[in-house]
Design an enzyme around this catalytic site. Structure first.
Site, PDB file in Angstrom:
ATOM      1  CG  HIS A   8      -1.945  -1.107   1.139  1.00 46.68           C
ATOM      2  ND1 HIS A   8      -2.658  -1.539   2.233  1.00 46.68           N
ATOM      3  CD2 HIS A   8      -2.353  -1.883   0.101  1.00 46.68           C
ATOM      4  CE1 HIS A   8      -3.475  -2.529   1.871  1.00 46.68           C
ATOM      5  NE2 HIS A   8      -3.299  -2.746   0.589  1.00 46.68           N
TER       6      HIS A   8
ATOM      7  CG  HIS B  38      -7.043  -4.052  -7.077  1.00 45.66           C
ATOM      8  ND1 HIS B  38      -6.251  -2.968  -7.413  1.00 45.66           N
ATOM      9  CD2 HIS B  38      -6.629  -4.457  -5.861  1.00 45.66           C
ATOM     10  CE1 HIS B  38      -5.388  -2.724  -6.437  1.00 45.66           C
ATOM     11  NE2 HIS B  38      -5.596  -3.624  -5.485  1.00 45.66           N
TER      12      HIS B  38
ATOM     13  N   GLY C 184       2.354   0.676 -10.957  1.00 48.53           N
ATOM     14  CA  GLY C 184       3.571  -0.111 -11.079  1.00 48.53           C
ATOM     15  C   GLY C 184       4.154  -0.314  -9.696  1.00 48.53           C
TER      16      GLY C 184
ATOM     17  CG  HIS D 288      -3.875  -5.907  -8.884  1.00 52.52           C
ATOM     18  ND1 HIS D 288      -2.982  -6.847  -9.317  1.00 52.52           N
ATOM     19  CD2 HIS D 288      -3.643  -5.783  -7.539  1.00 52.52           C
ATOM     20  CE1 HIS D 288      -2.248  -7.275  -8.299  1.00 52.52           C
ATOM     21  NE2 HIS D 288      -2.617  -6.640  -7.207  1.00 52.52           N
ATOM     22  N   GLY D 289      -1.904  -4.351 -11.409  1.00 50.37           N
ATOM     23  CA  GLY D 289      -0.597  -3.762 -11.180  1.00 50.37           C
ATOM     24  C   GLY D 289       0.441  -4.453 -12.031  1.00 50.37           C
ATOM     25  CB  ALA D 290       4.098  -4.227 -12.058  1.00 46.58           C
ATOM     26  N   GLY D 291       2.639  -6.839 -10.786  1.00 50.91           N
ATOM     27  CA  GLY D 291       2.824  -8.234 -10.377  1.00 50.91           C
ATOM     28  C   GLY D 291       4.241  -8.489  -9.896  1.00 50.91           C
TER      29      GLY D 291
ATOM     30  CE  LYS E  24       5.601   0.738  -0.267  1.00 50.94           C
ATOM     31  NZ  LYS E  24       4.668  -0.033  -1.122  1.00 50.94           N
TER      32      LYS E  24
END
Length: 410
Positions: A166, A279, A312, A335-338, A409
């Site tokens: 997150h 997501h 990303g 939902h993103g880069a993975g 973060k």
């Protein structure tokens, strides 16, 4: 995209990658388990950011007939993205000095002081119309008495970021404008709901002698059952709470950005269209002549013309996209880069120094209290977001490309 359909599959598995060699073994095994479920509608989908999860791969999509599967939604119910652009050019504020460093450093610092991170929470209850409504409609939830304390507890977490992947980012789009992006979910509420109903589903499945093997970790609840309806009520509560959680943080972040920029530049800050999307969830949708429960676990709904957000990794790029309404993917994208590395694997592969030097070289301001685990979420731990986007060009059209300028973060 290629299709797996062999002696290990009951239903086809459509995978938005070039070939099977791009799949990790655990993820492939979980895909086979999904394809064996008797209530699958048409096929299983894996997005290009897919990797192994709990029961179902992250980046997995299934349409199920008449059942819901807690672990096919996941523990962070309603996790998703919130995004808003501004009219401010990054180059106009980048070198401005404040009493707390550069403009970006000052805004990142104020965000960290205003929004609880990791397991932190507010000391006093926060406003939450979502939880207020839940208390008014307590008859939906009171049969699951073990979960009821979560409602009161939620007032202390709404508007908090959490940890893991997150983040709150200040970004620069391809035209040079400042944007804000947030990735967060339903905090402890979603995890407690998932774990509770997964165990309840396991007990019932064993009683019914279900053909779904317990080791698959895909225990299900019929929508027609009391337990299935209870899960749907609680899941929808967690989704609404996650949506509200992101909106609260975005509101605070916008105020911090607006106050700082207007104080030091005199420019009037204006915000554009907000995009707040989930997501991790399941919803009743109509696909291929049937009403089915589409489960998206780490996957984003992108109906034709619908705007969504695909992040990303910090120091990398993110995208705002427009859906192309692909029926083959049940109107879904990544939902993103993975991840390329697990969190522990990333910690072993990349040093704190390497990550910090990389962020500094890119001019990224990092807001993080403890740096010892920073490698878990570094850009090297993730797949190349541009490659992921290329692999799903039939699912979405990019409309805005964004680069990290500052990031908070947990």
């Amino acid at each position: 995209m290629f299709v797996l359909y062999n002696e290990k599959t009951r239903f086809p598995v459509k995978i938005w990658l070039e070939d099977q060699g791009q799949l990790e073994e655990n993820c492939l095994e979980q895909a086979y388990h999904l394809s064996q479920l008797p209530f699958i509608h048409k096929w299983v989908c894996l997005m290009p950011d897919t990797h192994a999860g709990k029961g179902m791969p992250i980046g997995g999509v299934i349409a199920a007939k008449d059942v819901v599967i807690p672990n096919a939604v996941g523990v962070d119910i309603g996790c998703g993205m919130d995004f808003i652009p501004t009219n401010i050019r990054v180059e106009d504020i980048l070198d401005i000095q404040t009493g707390n460093g550069t403009m970006i450093q000052a805004m990142i610092g104020n965000i960290m002081r205003s929004i609880p991170l990791n397991a932190e929470r507010y000391k006093v209850p926060q406003k939450s119309p979502v939880l207020d409504l839940a208390k008014q409609e307590l008859e939906k939830y009171e049969k699951n008495s073990e979960l009821l304390p979560l409602i009161e507890d939620g007032y202390f977490q709404v508007g908090s970021l959490g940890g893991g992947n997150h983040f709150i980012e200040l970004q620069e789009d391809q035209e040079g404008y400042l944007c804000i992006m947030i990735h967060s979910g339903s905090r402890h509420l979603g995890k407690a709901i998932c774990d509770y109903f997964h165990e309840k589903a396991r007990e019932l499945n064993q009683r019914w002698y279900s053909e779904v093997k317990d080791e698959y970790r895909l225990a299900f609840l019929p929508v027609s059952s009391e337990e299935g309806q209870q899960y749907i009520h609680w899941m929808n509560l967690a989704m609404d709470y996650a949506f509200e959680n992101r909106a609260c943080m975005l509101d605070k972040t916008c105020r911090i950005v607006k106050e700082a920029i207007e104080k030091y530049t005199g420019q009037r800050v204006e915000f554009g269209e907000e995009i707040n999307c989930h997501h991790n969830y399941t919803a009743l949708e109509h696909h291929y002549d049937a009403d089915v429960w589409v489960h998206r676990k780490g996957a984003t709904r992108v109906r034709d013309g619908e705007l969504a957000v695909i992040p990303g990794a910090m120091g990398s790029y993110s995208y705002v996209v427009e859906g192309r309404g692909s029926q083959e993917s049940f109107c879904t994208s990544s939902h993103g880069a993975g991840r390329n590395y697990s969190r522990s694997g990333a910690m072993q592969a990349f040093s704190v120094e390497k990550v910090m030097v990389d962020l500094k070289e890119q001019g990224v301001v990092l807001g993080k209290r403890k740096k010892n685990d920073v490698a878990e979420e570094c850009r090297f731990a993730y797949k190349d977001i541009d490659q992921v986007m290329a692999q799903q060009s039939d699912l979405v059209t990019p409309v805005r490309k964004l680069k990290t300028v500052g990031v908070v973060k947990g």
